[in-house]
Design an enzyme around this catalytic site. Structure first.
Site, PDB file in Angstrom:
ATOM      1  N   ASN A   1       8.158  -5.301  -0.022  1.00 35.47           N
ATOM      2  CA  ASN A   1       7.975  -4.175   0.882  1.00 35.47           C
ATOM      3  C   ASN A   1       6.477  -4.119   1.139  1.00 35.47           C
ATOM      4  O   ASN A   1       5.726  -3.615   0.293  1.00 35.47           O
ATOM      5  CB  ASN A   1       8.465  -2.869   0.263  1.00 35.47           C
ATOM      6  CG  ASN A   1       8.306  -1.704   1.236  1.00 35.47           C
ATOM      7  OD1 ASN A   1       7.575  -1.803   2.219  1.00 35.47           O
ATOM      8  ND2 ASN A   1       8.989  -0.597   0.960  1.00 35.47           N
TER       9      ASN A   1
ATOM     10  N   PRO B   1       0.784  -1.231   0.000  1.00 35.02           N
ATOM     11  CA  PRO B   1       0.000   0.000   0.000  1.00 35.02           C
ATOM     12  C   PRO B   1       0.818   1.284   0.000  1.00 35.02           C
ATOM     13  O   PRO B   1       1.793   1.412   0.758  1.00 35.02           O
ATOM     14  CB  PRO B   1      -0.819  -0.112   1.302  1.00 35.02           C
ATOM     15  CG  PRO B   1      -0.927  -1.567   1.538  1.00 35.02           C
ATOM     16  CD  PRO B   1       0.334  -2.182   1.004  1.00 35.02           C
ATOM     17  N   ASN B   2       0.395   2.196  -0.856  1.00 36.00           N
ATOM     18  CA  ASN B   2       0.929   3.561  -0.989  1.00 36.00           C
ATOM     19  C   ASN B   2       2.266   3.651  -1.722  1.00 36.00           C
ATOM     20  O   ASN B   2       2.705   4.749  -2.049  1.00 36.00           O
ATOM     21  CB  ASN B   2       1.070   4.247   0.387  1.00 36.00           C
ATOM     22  CG  ASN B   2      -0.272   4.532   0.995  1.00 36.00           C
ATOM     23  OD1 ASN B   2      -1.138   5.119   0.368  1.00 36.00           O
ATOM     24  ND2 ASN B   2      -0.476   4.070   2.214  1.00 36.00           N
TER      25      ASN B   2
ATOM     26  N   ALA C   1       2.709  -0.487   5.214  1.00 38.58           N
ATOM     27  CA  ALA C   1       2.199  -0.525   6.588  1.00 38.58           C
ATOM     28  C   ALA C   1       1.627  -1.893   6.964  1.00 38.58           C
ATOM     29  O   ALA C   1       1.485  -2.197   8.157  1.00 38.58           O
ATOM     30  CB  ALA C   1       1.142   0.559   6.760  1.00 38.58           C
TER      31      ALA C   1
ATOM     32  N   ARG D   1      11.387   5.504  13.656  1.00 38.65           N
ATOM     33  CA  ARG D   1      10.129   6.223  13.453  1.00 38.65           C
ATOM     34  C   ARG D   1       9.157   5.954  14.616  1.00 38.65           C
ATOM     35  O   ARG D   1       9.564   5.550  15.685  1.00 38.65           O
ATOM     36  CB  ARG D   1       9.557   5.856  12.081  1.00 38.65           C
ATOM     37  CG  ARG D   1      10.558   6.202  10.956  1.00 38.65           C
ATOM     38  CD  ARG D   1      10.017   5.899   9.596  1.00 38.65           C
ATOM     39  NE  ARG D   1       8.857   6.719   9.284  1.00 38.65           N
ATOM     40  CZ  ARG D   1       8.050   6.505   8.248  1.00 38.65           C
ATOM     41  NH1 ARG D   1       8.288   5.485   7.427  1.00 38.65           N
ATOM     42  NH2 ARG D   1       7.037   7.294   8.026  1.00 38.65           N
TER      43      ARG D   1
ATOM     44  N   GLU E   1      12.369  -9.036   3.251  1.00 35.33           N
ATOM     45  CA  GLU E   1      11.483  -7.874   3.433  1.00 35.33           C
ATOM     46  C   GLU E   1      12.333  -6.607   3.424  1.00 35.33           C
ATOM     47  O   GLU E   1      13.372  -6.548   4.098  1.00 35.33           O
ATOM     48  CB  GLU E   1      10.732  -8.011   4.763  1.00 35.33           C
ATOM     49  CG  GLU E   1       9.841  -6.812   5.062  1.00 35.33           C
ATOM     50  CD  GLU E   1       8.852  -7.075   6.190  1.00 35.33           C
ATOM     51  OE1 GLU E   1       8.386  -8.225   6.333  1.00 35.33           O
ATOM     52  OE2 GLU E   1       8.551  -6.117   6.919  1.00 35.33           O
TER      53      GLU E   1
ATOM     54  N   HIS F   1      12.357  -2.271   3.660  1.00 38.02           N
ATOM     55  CA  HIS F   1      11.702  -0.986   3.933  1.00 38.02           C
ATOM     56  C   HIS F   1      12.652   0.130   3.532  1.00 38.02           C
ATOM     57  O   HIS F   1      13.849   0.083   3.867  1.00 38.02           O
ATOM     58  CB  HIS F   1      11.334  -0.855   5.410  1.00 38.02           C
ATOM     59  CG  HIS F   1      10.273  -1.825   5.806  1.00 38.02           C
ATOM     60  ND1 HIS F   1       8.943  -1.598   5.567  1.00 38.02           N
ATOM     61  CD2 HIS F   1      10.368  -3.061   6.337  1.00 38.02           C
ATOM     62  CE1 HIS F   1       8.253  -2.647   5.964  1.00 38.02           C
ATOM     63  NE2 HIS F   1       9.084  -3.559   6.435  1.00 38.02           N
TER      64      HIS F   1
HETATM   65  O1  CA2 Z   1       9.825   2.538   4.665  1.00 41.86           O
HETATM   66  C1  CA2 Z   1       9.070   1.829   4.006  1.00 41.86           C
HETATM   67  O2  CA2 Z   1       9.397   1.317   2.944  1.00 41.86           O
HETATM   68  C2  CA2 Z   1       7.635   1.584   4.490  1.00 41.86           C
HETATM   69  O3  CA2 Z   1       7.309   0.233   4.198  1.00 41.86           O
HETATM   70  C3  CA2 Z   1       6.745   2.509   3.704  1.00 41.86           C
HETATM   71  C4  CA2 Z   1       5.280   2.371   4.126  1.00 41.86           C
HETATM   72  C5  CA2 Z   1       5.165   2.628   5.644  1.00 41.86           C
HETATM   73  O4  CA2 Z   1       3.827   2.495   6.057  1.00 41.86           O
HETATM   74  C6  CA2 Z   1       6.050   1.648   6.428  1.00 41.86           C
HETATM   75  O5  CA2 Z   1       5.931   1.890   7.805  1.00 41.86           O
HETATM   76  C7  CA2 Z   1       7.505   1.777   5.995  1.00 41.86           C
HETATM   77  C8  CA2 Z   1       4.388   3.256   3.239  1.00 41.86           C
HETATM   78  C9  CA2 Z   1       4.453   4.678   3.633  1.00 41.86           C
HETATM   79  C10 CA2 Z   1       3.621   5.594   2.800  1.00 41.86           C
HETATM   80  O6  CA2 Z   1       3.947   5.509   1.446  1.00 41.86           O
HETATM   81  C11 CA2 Z   1       4.343   6.612   0.784  1.00 41.86           C
HETATM   82  C12 CA2 Z   1       4.812   6.430  -0.463  1.00 41.86           C
HETATM   83  C13 CA2 Z   1       5.232   7.509  -1.186  1.00 41.86           C
HETATM   84  C14 CA2 Z   1       5.204   8.741  -0.662  1.00 41.86           C
HETATM   85  C15 CA2 Z   1       4.731   8.919   0.600  1.00 41.86           C
HETATM   86  C16 CA2 Z   1       4.298   7.859   1.334  1.00 41.86           C
END
Ligand code: CA2
Length: 141
Positions: free
Chosen positions: A71, A9-10, A74, A104, A95, A97
């Site tokens: 990855n 996600p995201n 969340a 964090r 995995e 990140h």
């Molecule tokens: O650091 C990482 O790769 C994370 O997996 C990124 C996830 C976060 O929820 C994890 O805790 C750590 C996603 C964060 C939000 O995604 C975004 C992507 C692009 C720009 C802003 C946020």
């Protein structure tokens, strides 16, 4: 050797928000970077990104591969379903990140899916995916 590269996600909007945490490079940039390294290693990559837990699980179950780089976004912090699917695949999983989740918020220190992985890389940006690729290519399969 085929390796499935999953982003959760995201991560489809990488490079467009919160550049101070995730940098300015996009998911397409990441895929290009990994494709270059994979060619040198003689490895075939299959890229998938979804904002949906069930879709990621379906790909883990159905996409042909000998290893997985994931990855989970969340979902890492709470998805036992994703952890079960990774464990159930019987494949070596790394995995990754982009950010260092341990520097964090405390909610991000809980790593549910990590227990199903051979190893976890957190905080090295896109380099973490390259290190995961190098490692899995060495394992072969
Ligand atoms: O650091 C990482 O790769 C994370 O997996 C990124 C996830 C976060 O929820 C994890 O805790 C750590 C996603 C964060 C939000 O995604 C975004 C992507 C692009 C720009 C802003 C946020």
């Amino acid at each position: 050797m085929k390796i499935l590269v999953l982003n959760g996600p995201n991560l489809g909007t990488l490079g467009r928000r919160e550049p101070e945490i995730y940098g300015t490079k996009t998911l397409a940039d990441l895929e290009q970077l990994l494709t270059g390294r994979a060619k040198a290693l003689g490895v075939e990559l299959r890229f998938r990104q979804s904002n949906h837990e069930g879709q990621l699980i379906d790909w883990i179950e159905t996409e042909p591969s000998e290893a997985i780089i994931i990855n989970p976004g969340a979902l890492s912090h709470y998805s036992l379903a994703l952890a079960d699917a990774l464990r159930g695949s019987g494949k070596p999983v790394v995995e990754v990140h982009i950010s260092n989740v341990f520097s964090r918020e405390p909610d991000r220190h809980r790593m549910v899916t990590a227990a199903a992985a051979k190893g976890v890389i957190s905080g090295l940006g896109f380099e973490g995916y390259l290190a995961a690729l190098d490692y899995l290519a060495k394992l072969g399969g």
